[in-house]
Design an enzyme around this catalytic site. Structure first.
Site, mmCIF file in Angstrom:
data_model
loop_
_atom_site.group_PDB
_atom_site.id
_atom_site.type_symbol
_atom_site.label_atom_id
_atom_site.label_comp_id
_atom_site.label_asym_id
_atom_site.label_seq_id
_atom_site.Cartn_x
_atom_site.Cartn_y
_atom_site.Cartn_z
ATOM 1 N N ALA A 106 34.580 42.879 44.260
ATOM 2 C CA ALA A 106 35.555 43.862 44.744
ATOM 3 C C ALA A 106 36.394 44.387 43.589
ATOM 4 C CB ALA A 106 36.444 43.241 45.818
ATOM 5 N N TYR A 107 36.871 43.485 42.757
ATOM 6 C CA TYR A 107 37.682 43.891 41.613
ATOM 7 C C TYR A 107 36.871 44.785 40.675
ATOM 8 C CZ TYR A 107 40.831 43.517 37.602
ATOM 9 O OH TYR A 107 41.676 43.809 36.559
ATOM 10 N N SER A 108 35.653 44.369 40.361
ATOM 11 C CA SER A 108 34.810 45.143 39.452
ATOM 12 C C SER A 108 34.523 46.526 40.021
ATOM 13 C CB SER A 108 33.499 44.391 39.185
ATOM 14 O OG SER A 108 33.735 43.143 38.580
#
Length: 249
Positions: A155-157
């Site tokens: 999700a962060y990436s």
């Protein structure tokens, strides 16, 4: 920290995520170099502390995932400072550390709501003020994860990759309007956000940096302040790396 006296004289800045870490460091430097800053953050207590420490003239406690709250905050900050010349969006969360097959849907949605949607709301609300004045500097904080991806951080990436694509599109839209938009892609650096991660994840990210260490907040703040200044005048829709040699493109 090297201070360039008067570099931001007469300029005003909104710093989203300005109560701690990178956002607070950027605000402190802009103010030290003659500028005026408004700080936004979800943490009211940290905002009050940051206001006292940096000399910010205005603070707004809000969740940038709320588009209406962002629009109201922009108007309030513009009123308090007289205009808006600079926007730095450094607010963000890491989300869960998990493989995609196990990734919690609520964590995925929250990461996107803050890191990508919230950043979009901030940019969207500030741009009319900058266009009215014929001047602006927008700095969106992405991550090396947006270029290379980190395992167990999908999700962060993905959200940070979205920030890069969004900023490239925006910079081209505004290229003839006097408003410059760029993003920065730091490798992992010493920051309160690291408390959201297991030590094993931090160790992995450190191992990927050729310099063999994490970055420093002030190193990233220095890059952002160049991007937010009048000196950055012929570079837009671009990505600035502060990765200790990690990024390969």
């Amino acid at each position: 920290m090297t201070v360039y006296s008067g570099r931001f004289a007469g300029r005003t800045a909104i710093i989203a995520g300005g109560a701690s870490g990178l956002g607070r460091a950027v605000a402190a430097r802009i103010i030290a170099e003659g500028g005026t800053a408004a700080l936004w953050d979800l943490n009211e207590a940290a905002l009050a502390e940051a206001k006292a420490a940096t000399g910010a003239v205005h603070v707004e406690a809000l969740d940038i995932a709320d588009a209406d709250a962002v629009a109201q905050a922009v108007d309030a900050s513009a009123k308090a400072m007289g205009r808006v010349d600079i926007l730095v969006v450094s607010a963000g969360i890491t989300g869960a550390t998990a493989q995609v097959k196990d990734y919690p849907i609520d964590s995925w949605q929250r990461v996107m709501d803050i890191n990508l949607n919230g950043l979009f709301y901030c940019n969207r609300a500030v741009i009319p003020h900058m266009l009215e004045n014929g001047y602006g500097r927008i700095v969106n904080v992405s991550s090396v994860a947006g270029k290379e991806g980190n395992p167990n951080a999908s999700a962060y990436s993905a959200s940070k990759a979205g920030v890069i694509g969004f900023t490239k599109s925006l910079g081209k839209e505004l290229a003839t309007k006097g408003v410059i938009a760029n993003c920065v892609t730091p490798a992992t650096f010493e920051s309160p956000i690291l408390k959201q991660l297991p030590e094993s994840q931090v160790d992995y990210m450190r191992s990927k940096i050729p310099m063999g260490r994490l970055g420093e907040v002030d190193e990233n703040a220095a890059m952002i302040c160049f991007m937010a200044s009048e000196e950055c005048s012929f570079t837009t829709a671009s990505t600035f790396d502060t990765s200790g040699g990690r990024t390969t493109f």
